[in-house]
Motif scaffolding. Structure first.
Motif, mmCIF file in Angstrom:
data_model
loop_
_atom_site.group_PDB
_atom_site.id
_atom_site.type_symbol
_atom_site.label_atom_id
_atom_site.label_comp_id
_atom_site.label_asym_id
_atom_site.label_seq_id
_atom_site.Cartn_x
_atom_site.Cartn_y
_atom_site.Cartn_z
ATOM 1 N N LEU A 184 -3.823 7.838 5.472
ATOM 2 C CA LEU A 184 -3.339 8.949 4.641
ATOM 3 C C LEU A 184 -2.190 8.666 3.484
ATOM 4 C CD1 LEU A 184 -3.262 12.100 4.150
ATOM 5 C CD2 LEU A 184 -1.663 12.300 5.997
ATOM 6 N N VAL A 185 -1.288 7.716 4.197
ATOM 7 C CA VAL A 185 -0.109 7.468 3.387
ATOM 8 C C VAL A 185 -0.022 5.849 3.282
ATOM 9 C CG1 VAL A 185 2.555 7.801 2.797
ATOM 10 C CG2 VAL A 185 0.863 9.710 3.836
ATOM 11 N N SER A 186 0.278 5.318 2.069
ATOM 12 C CA SER A 186 0.961 4.002 1.714
ATOM 13 C C SER A 186 2.350 4.115 1.802
ATOM 14 C CB SER A 186 0.177 3.382 0.784
ATOM 15 O OG SER A 186 -1.232 3.022 1.180
ATOM 16 N N PHE A 187 3.181 3.514 2.583
ATOM 17 C CA PHE A 187 4.539 3.482 2.505
ATOM 18 C C PHE A 187 4.942 1.895 1.776
ATOM 19 C CE2 PHE A 187 3.955 6.319 6.056
ATOM 20 C CZ PHE A 187 4.565 7.386 5.720
ATOM 21 N N ILE A 188 5.412 1.949 0.551
ATOM 22 C CA ILE A 188 5.814 0.880 -0.043
ATOM 23 C C ILE A 188 7.307 0.610 0.305
ATOM 24 C CG2 ILE A 188 5.778 -0.470 -2.414
ATOM 25 C CD1 ILE A 188 3.367 1.403 -2.956
ATOM 26 N N LEU A 189 7.769 -0.243 0.935
ATOM 27 C CA LEU A 189 9.051 -0.522 1.219
ATOM 28 C C LEU A 189 9.392 -1.974 0.481
ATOM 29 C CD1 LEU A 189 10.701 -0.595 4.886
ATOM 30 C CD2 LEU A 189 11.103 -2.338 2.966
ATOM 31 N N ASN A 196 5.309 -2.274 -8.066
ATOM 32 C CA ASN A 196 3.849 -2.733 -8.805
ATOM 33 C C ASN A 196 3.194 -3.434 -7.886
ATOM 34 O OD1 ASN A 196 4.577 -1.053 -11.066
ATOM 35 N ND2 ASN A 196 4.967 -2.727 -12.524
ATOM 36 N N ALA A 197 3.688 -4.367 -7.274
ATOM 37 C CA ALA A 197 3.056 -5.237 -6.536
ATOM 38 C C ALA A 197 2.557 -4.436 -5.386
ATOM 39 C CB ALA A 197 3.852 -6.559 -5.784
ATOM 40 N N GLY A 198 3.206 -3.399 -4.721
ATOM 41 C CA GLY A 198 3.033 -2.724 -3.645
ATOM 42 C C GLY A 198 1.745 -1.564 -3.933
ATOM 43 N N GLU A 219 -3.691 6.220 10.019
ATOM 44 C CA GLU A 219 -3.241 7.231 9.002
ATOM 45 C C GLU A 219 -2.209 6.496 8.068
ATOM 46 O OE1 GLU A 219 -4.344 11.705 9.659
ATOM 47 O OE2 GLU A 219 -2.345 11.032 10.332
ATOM 48 N N ARG A 220 -1.608 5.425 8.563
ATOM 49 C CA ARG A 220 -0.374 5.029 7.840
ATOM 50 C C ARG A 220 -0.495 3.369 7.329
ATOM 51 N NH1 ARG A 220 2.437 4.454 13.180
ATOM 52 N NH2 ARG A 220 2.185 2.316 13.636
ATOM 53 N N GLU A 221 -0.043 3.048 6.228
ATOM 54 C CA GLU A 221 0.034 1.743 5.696
ATOM 55 C C GLU A 221 1.433 1.228 5.424
ATOM 56 O OE1 GLU A 221 -3.002 -0.663 2.939
ATOM 57 O OE2 GLU A 221 -1.955 0.705 1.963
ATOM 58 N N ILE A 222 1.941 0.412 5.914
ATOM 59 C CA ILE A 222 3.380 -0.005 5.097
ATOM 60 C C ILE A 222 3.364 -1.391 4.794
ATOM 61 C CG2 ILE A 222 5.765 -0.380 6.088
ATOM 62 C CD1 ILE A 222 5.045 1.072 8.817
ATOM 63 N N ILE A 223 3.655 -1.272 3.495
ATOM 64 C CA ILE A 223 3.564 -2.667 2.577
ATOM 65 C C ILE A 223 5.185 -3.045 2.376
ATOM 66 C CG2 ILE A 223 2.791 -3.640 0.502
ATOM 67 C CD1 ILE A 223 0.734 -1.408 0.550
ATOM 68 N N GLN A 258 4.103 6.678 -1.012
ATOM 69 C CA GLN A 258 5.563 6.988 -0.624
ATOM 70 C C GLN A 258 6.371 5.799 -0.726
ATOM 71 O OE1 GLN A 258 7.712 10.076 0.308
ATOM 72 N NE2 GLN A 258 9.059 8.858 -0.593
ATOM 73 N N PHE A 259 7.286 5.674 -1.703
ATOM 74 C CA PHE A 259 8.098 4.473 -1.931
ATOM 75 C C PHE A 259 9.458 4.923 -0.908
ATOM 76 C CE2 PHE A 259 6.325 4.975 -6.279
ATOM 77 C CZ PHE A 259 5.356 3.694 -6.288
ATOM 78 N N VAL A 260 9.881 3.613 -0.327
ATOM 79 C CA VAL A 260 11.096 3.409 0.244
ATOM 80 C C VAL A 260 11.919 2.341 0.014
ATOM 81 C CG1 VAL A 260 12.218 4.028 2.511
ATOM 82 C CG2 VAL A 260 9.686 4.534 2.274
ATOM 83 N N ASP A 261 13.184 2.511 -0.375
ATOM 84 C CA ASP A 261 13.928 1.361 -0.374
ATOM 85 C C ASP A 261 14.179 0.840 1.052
ATOM 86 O OD1 ASP A 261 13.816 1.630 -3.071
ATOM 87 O OD2 ASP A 261 15.895 1.959 -3.743
#
Length: 320
Positions: free
Chosen positions: A11-16, A82-84, A42-46, A94-97
């Motif tokens: 469902l969501v890719s979190f790009i950290l 961009n890589a994420g 449902e989640r993907e954490i990159i 969802q971008f996350v610093d």
């Protein structure tokens, strides 16, 4: 999208993104994602490590089954995000610093909107307090153009969750500071269904070593130059758009230009710099500021800065 395609994608890719961050902050960030009501499928954490001196993965071994780790040479936040994006498989992004985190209980409300309505974007608020409370108000449902025509926006790329289908070929520009100022308005214009909420769902950690606190003179001048470049680029894009979208983007351009003019005075403390940069804006048709009643603050600043006499007055006050 077919049900099979839906099941095959998170469902969501979190790009950290992170660069030389203390491991404990990155762990806090990861924990704020992992405690959400999203099962693993449902989640993907990159996690994109932008060339940290010591690979952060060495201190995240307990998360190895929950994250996708990408390490690249140091290229800046734009290229890390961009890589994420290239790696992301989720229907939403969802971008996350890495030194911030989600306020998980509040963010759940955003996920509820995504699950129930499948919008293009959900906007939410942020705070520098972990216990920030709010009285939930039913979100406004509109499209991105209408929203930008009637509201100032928060440009931070982590202040919304969006459907990746609206991204298309849009990417962050490499090598500039405050890249969100360019990316976010162009993304919002692509949203056909946008939920604007008052949910405080993101904890922004203000750190003295961050780019926004860098007082090196060369970096300060680069900030101004990059802001000017962004203003001119968004203005040029606005000239190619249908009327409503153009007007919406021009409102954002005027808002950024107002901030830019104030920061010229605050950062350079030079009347010569102010004059030179105003002349360049004039050449692009960006000064005087447009006679629009966007907000009370904008109207007051526009009147003061557009008039040569009052411009000298506010300059003398800010330049002291």
């Amino acid at each position: 999208m077919t049900s099979k395609e839906t099941c095959d994608k998170p469902l969501v890719s979190f790009i950290l993104t992170c660069y030389n961050l203390p491991a404990e902050l990155v762990r806090e960030c990861l924990d704020s994602i992992l405690c959400l009501s999203l099962p693993p499928y449902e989640r993907e954490i990159i996690v994109v490590d932008d060339g940290s001196e010591h690979p952060i993965i060495e201190e995240l071994t307990e998360y190895s089954n929950d994250i996708i780790y990408v390490r690249q040479k140091n290229q800046g936040l734009s290229m890390a995000r961009n890589a994420g994006i290239r790696m992301a498989n989720g229907r939403y992004i969802q971008f996350v610093d890495g030194d911030d985190k989600l306020l998980s209980k509040s963010y759940e409300k955003c996920l509820d909107i995504v699950r129930l309505n499948e919008p293009d974007m959900v906007l939410f608020l942020f705070s520098d307090k972990e216990d920030a409370g709010f009285a939930y108000i039913k979100p406004k449902i509109t499209d991105g153009t209408t929203y930008m025509l009637n509201n100032n926006i928060h440009a931070a790329a982590w202040s919304y969750i969006f459907n990746r289908k609206i991204l298309s070929d849009l990417r962050f520009t490499s090598g500039i500071l405050h890249e969100d100022e360019e990316f976010t308005p162009l993304l919002i214009l692509r949203a056909k269904t946008l939920y604007a909420t008052n949910i405080i769902a993101y904890y922004y950690r203000s750190r003295p070593v961050s780019i926004t606190h860098n007082t090196n003179k060369r970096m300060l001048v680069k900030r101004l130059n990059d802001m000017e470049r962004t203003i001119c680029h968004l203005h040029d894009v606005s000239l190619t758009l249908p009327q409503d979208e153009s007007n919406a983007l021009q409102r954002r351009v005027a808002q950024i230009t107002m901030d830019y003019l104030y920061n010229i005075m605050r950062i350079t403390r030079s009347s010569i710099q102010l004059k030179r940069r105003i002349e360049r804006l004039k050449e692009k048709g960006l000064f005087p500021l447009p006679s629009q009643n966007y907000t009370a603050k904008y109207m007051a600043f526009r009147i003061l800065i557009n008039n040569g006499i009052t411009r000298k007055l506010i300059s003398s006050i800010v330049l002291k």
